[in-house]
Write a protein that holds these residues in place. Sequence first.
Motif, PDB file in Angstrom:
ATOM      1  N   GLU A  28      13.662  19.956  31.941  1.00  0.00           N
ATOM      2  CA  GLU A  28      14.194  19.455  30.680  1.00  0.00           C
ATOM      3  C   GLU A  28      13.036  19.319  29.689  1.00  0.00           C
ATOM      4  OE1 GLU A  28      17.317  16.007  29.207  1.00  0.00           O
ATOM      5  OE2 GLU A  28      16.647  16.063  31.287  1.00  0.00           O
ATOM      6  N   THR A  29      13.145  20.006  28.575  1.00  0.00           N
ATOM      7  CA  THR A  29      12.033  20.046  27.630  1.00  0.00           C
ATOM      8  C   THR A  29      12.260  19.116  26.437  1.00  0.00           C
ATOM      9  OG1 THR A  29      12.993  21.898  26.420  1.00  0.00           O
ATOM     10  CG2 THR A  29      11.496  22.431  28.240  1.00  0.00           C
ATOM     11  N   GLY A  30      11.161  18.729  25.817  1.00  0.00           N
ATOM     12  CA  GLY A  30      11.213  17.983  24.567  1.00  0.00           C
ATOM     13  C   GLY A  30      11.386  16.485  24.703  1.00  0.00           C
ATOM     14  N   ILE A  31      11.490  15.968  25.916  1.00  0.00           N
ATOM     15  CA  ILE A  31      11.717  14.529  26.102  1.00  0.00           C
ATOM     16  C   ILE A  31      10.533  13.733  25.549  1.00  0.00           C
ATOM     17  CG2 ILE A  31      12.061  12.696  27.801  1.00  0.00           C
ATOM     18  CD1 ILE A  31      14.444  14.629  27.512  1.00  0.00           C
ATOM     19  N   VAL A  32       9.351  14.008  26.061  1.00  0.00           N
ATOM     20  CA  VAL A  32       8.158  13.271  25.638  1.00  0.00           C
ATOM     21  C   VAL A  32       7.861  13.541  24.158  1.00  0.00           C
ATOM     22  CG1 VAL A  32       5.672  13.056  25.966  1.00  0.00           C
ATOM     23  CG2 VAL A  32       7.185  13.129  27.956  1.00  0.00           C
ATOM     24  N   LEU A  33       7.946  14.788  23.764  1.00  0.00           N
ATOM     25  CA  LEU A  33       7.648  15.151  22.376  1.00  0.00           C
ATOM     26  C   LEU A  33       8.546  14.404  21.397  1.00  0.00           C
ATOM     27  CD1 LEU A  33       6.050  16.862  20.369  1.00  0.00           C
ATOM     28  CD2 LEU A  33       7.754  18.675  20.683  1.00  0.00           C
ATOM     29  N   SER A  34       9.817  14.228  21.747  1.00  0.00           N
ATOM     30  CA  SER A  34      10.730  13.554  20.826  1.00  0.00           C
ATOM     31  C   SER A  34      10.309  12.102  20.581  1.00  0.00           C
ATOM     32  CB  SER A  34      12.164  13.600  21.357  1.00  0.00           C
ATOM     33  OG  SER A  34      12.338  12.740  22.460  1.00  0.00           O
ATOM     34  N   VAL A  35       9.581  11.524  21.510  1.00  0.00           N
ATOM     35  CA  VAL A  35       9.108  10.146  21.350  1.00  0.00           C
ATOM     36  C   VAL A  35       7.730  10.109  20.689  1.00  0.00           C
ATOM     37  CG1 VAL A  35       8.409   8.061  22.606  1.00  0.00           C
ATOM     38  CG2 VAL A  35      10.497   9.282  23.269  1.00  0.00           C
ATOM     39  N   ILE A  36       6.810  10.906  21.178  1.00  0.00           N
ATOM     40  CA  ILE A  36       5.434  10.772  20.692  1.00  0.00           C
ATOM     41  C   ILE A  36       5.203  11.399  19.317  1.00  0.00           C
ATOM     42  CG2 ILE A  36       4.511  10.552  23.010  1.00  0.00           C
ATOM     43  CD1 ILE A  36       3.396  13.406  22.728  1.00  0.00           C
ATOM     44  N   ARG A  37       6.028  12.343  18.919  1.00  0.00           N
ATOM     45  CA  ARG A  37       5.833  12.993  17.613  1.00  0.00           C
ATOM     46  C   ARG A  37       5.817  11.962  16.487  1.00  0.00           C
ATOM     47  NH1 ARG A  37       9.543  17.570  16.728  1.00  0.00           N
ATOM     48  NH2 ARG A  37       7.774  18.888  17.205  1.00  0.00           N
ATOM     49  N   SER A  38       6.824  11.119  16.418  1.00  0.00           N
ATOM     50  CA  SER A  38       6.921  10.128  15.338  1.00  0.00           C
ATOM     51  C   SER A  38       5.780   9.117  15.393  1.00  0.00           C
ATOM     52  CB  SER A  38       8.256   9.380  15.417  1.00  0.00           C
ATOM     53  OG  SER A  38       9.317  10.292  15.288  1.00  0.00           O
ATOM     54  N   LEU A  39       5.397   8.736  16.601  1.00  0.00           N
ATOM     55  CA  LEU A  39       4.293   7.786  16.749  1.00  0.00           C
ATOM     56  C   LEU A  39       2.984   8.403  16.276  1.00  0.00           C
ATOM     57  CD1 LEU A  39       5.221   6.340  20.254  1.00  0.00           C
ATOM     58  CD2 LEU A  39       5.723   5.360  18.000  1.00  0.00           C
ATOM     59  N   SER A  40       2.771   9.655  16.639  1.00  0.00           N
ATOM     60  CA  SER A  40       1.558  10.363  16.229  1.00  0.00           C
ATOM     61  C   SER A  40       1.510  10.548  14.716  1.00  0.00           C
ATOM     62  CB  SER A  40       1.490  11.720  16.932  1.00  0.00           C
ATOM     63  OG  SER A  40       0.367  12.441  16.512  1.00  0.00           O
ATOM     64  N   GLU A  41       2.632  10.929  14.146  1.00  0.00           N
ATOM     65  CA  GLU A  41       2.686  11.119  12.697  1.00  0.00           C
ATOM     66  C   GLU A  41       2.404   9.823  11.938  1.00  0.00           C
ATOM     67  OE1 GLU A  41       6.536  12.923  12.225  1.00  0.00           O
ATOM     68  OE2 GLU A  41       5.786  14.919  12.747  1.00  0.00           O
ATOM     69  N   ALA A  42       2.685   8.692  12.573  1.00  0.00           N
ATOM     70  CA  ALA A  42       2.405   7.386  11.958  1.00  0.00           C
ATOM     71  C   ALA A  42       0.979   6.913  12.249  1.00  0.00           C
ATOM     72  CB  ALA A  42       3.406   6.351  12.468  1.00  0.00           C
ATOM     73  N   GLY A  43       0.216   7.705  12.989  1.00  0.00           N
ATOM     74  CA  GLY A  43      -1.172   7.361  13.274  1.00  0.00           C
ATOM     75  C   GLY A  43      -1.370   6.402  14.431  1.00  0.00           C
ATOM     76  N   LEU A  44      -0.348   6.228  15.274  1.00  0.00           N
ATOM     77  CA  LEU A  44      -0.479   5.329  16.414  1.00  0.00           C
ATOM     78  C   LEU A  44      -1.072   6.080  17.608  1.00  0.00           C
ATOM     79  CD1 LEU A  44       2.882   3.334  16.304  1.00  0.00           C
ATOM     80  CD2 LEU A  44       0.719   2.846  15.173  1.00  0.00           C
ATOM     81  N   GLY A  45      -2.035   5.455  18.251  1.00  0.00           N
ATOM     82  CA  GLY A  45      -2.628   6.046  19.438  1.00  0.00           C
ATOM     83  C   GLY A  45      -1.757   5.784  20.655  1.00  0.00           C
ATOM     84  N   ILE A  46      -1.726   6.742  21.552  1.00  0.00           N
ATOM     85  CA  ILE A  46      -0.942   6.600  22.775  1.00  0.00           C
ATOM     86  C   ILE A  46      -1.765   7.033  23.974  1.00  0.00           C
ATOM     87  CG2 ILE A  46       1.242   7.017  21.585  1.00  0.00           C
ATOM     88  CD1 ILE A  46       1.162   9.800  23.151  1.00  0.00           C
ATOM     89  N   PHE A  47      -1.328   6.606  25.135  1.00  0.00           N
ATOM     90  CA  PHE A  47      -1.875   7.063  26.412  1.00  0.00           C
ATOM     91  C   PHE A  47      -0.647   7.354  27.261  1.00  0.00           C
ATOM     92  CE2 PHE A  47      -3.711   6.687  30.629  1.00  0.00           C
ATOM     93  CZ  PHE A  47      -4.991   7.203  30.478  1.00  0.00           C
ATOM     94  N   LEU A  48      -0.455   8.595  27.667  1.00  0.00           N
ATOM     95  CA  LEU A  48       0.752   9.012  28.371  1.00  0.00           C
ATOM     96  C   LEU A  48       0.422   9.393  29.798  1.00  0.00           C
ATOM     97  CD1 LEU A  48       3.823   9.765  27.920  1.00  0.00           C
ATOM     98  CD2 LEU A  48       2.983  12.106  27.794  1.00  0.00           C
ATOM     99  N   VAL A  49       1.266   8.955  30.725  1.00  0.00           N
ATOM    100  CA  VAL A  49       1.107   9.294  32.133  1.00  0.00           C
ATOM    101  C   VAL A  49       2.442   9.789  32.657  1.00  0.00           C
ATOM    102  CG1 VAL A  49       0.538   8.433  34.432  1.00  0.00           C
ATOM    103  CG2 VAL A  49      -0.670   7.523  32.442  1.00  0.00           C
ATOM    104  N   SER A  50       2.419  10.927  33.330  1.00  0.00           N
ATOM    105  CA  SER A  50       3.626  11.450  33.970  1.00  0.00           C
ATOM    106  C   SER A  50       3.524  11.239  35.465  1.00  0.00           C
ATOM    107  CB  SER A  50       3.781  12.946  33.671  1.00  0.00           C
ATOM    108  OG  SER A  50       4.046  13.140  32.303  1.00  0.00           O
TER     109      SER A  50
END
Length: 148
Positions: free
Chosen positions: A95-117
């Motif tokens: 299933e594609t796009g799950i993580v991207l759908s969440v992190i895209r908006s956060l990244s565009e707002a300049g928020l830093g993230i740390f993601l673990v799968s």
Amino acid sequence: MSAARSPPGHRRERAASEAPRKRIQLQLLEGNYSISRLPGEAPLPAWADGAGFVTISRIDDGLSIVCRSERVPADVRTDPDWVCLKFLGPFAFDETGIVLSVIRSLSEAGLGIFLVSTFDGDCLLLKRGDLAQATEILAAVGHAIFRG
């Protein structure tokens, strides 16, 4: 005169881009988290294991550890004050796009993230001070954060 033709695959690409986004639910896990680093050759530390989310990753130049902050010894190089959001699935491996759908908006707002799968899902860590803004941003694009 002939009508202009769409390039091959255009209709499929357009349909995919217009498809509604999947609404993702994220659970705010209890506790304050730290992202710590030990030398690459260090043994796995017993202090890291315990309640809450824990992940340990090794690469040649370092051992990265995410765990609750209260377990990290004072002499360990660490970045504290993170919160952990668990993606609530299930999600298929393909299933594609799950993580991207969440992190895209956060990244565009300049928020830093740390993601673990993990095998069963994904966890997103945000700085505690960014949680309120992230909650608003994610709600605006149809996602939700629930307190766990």
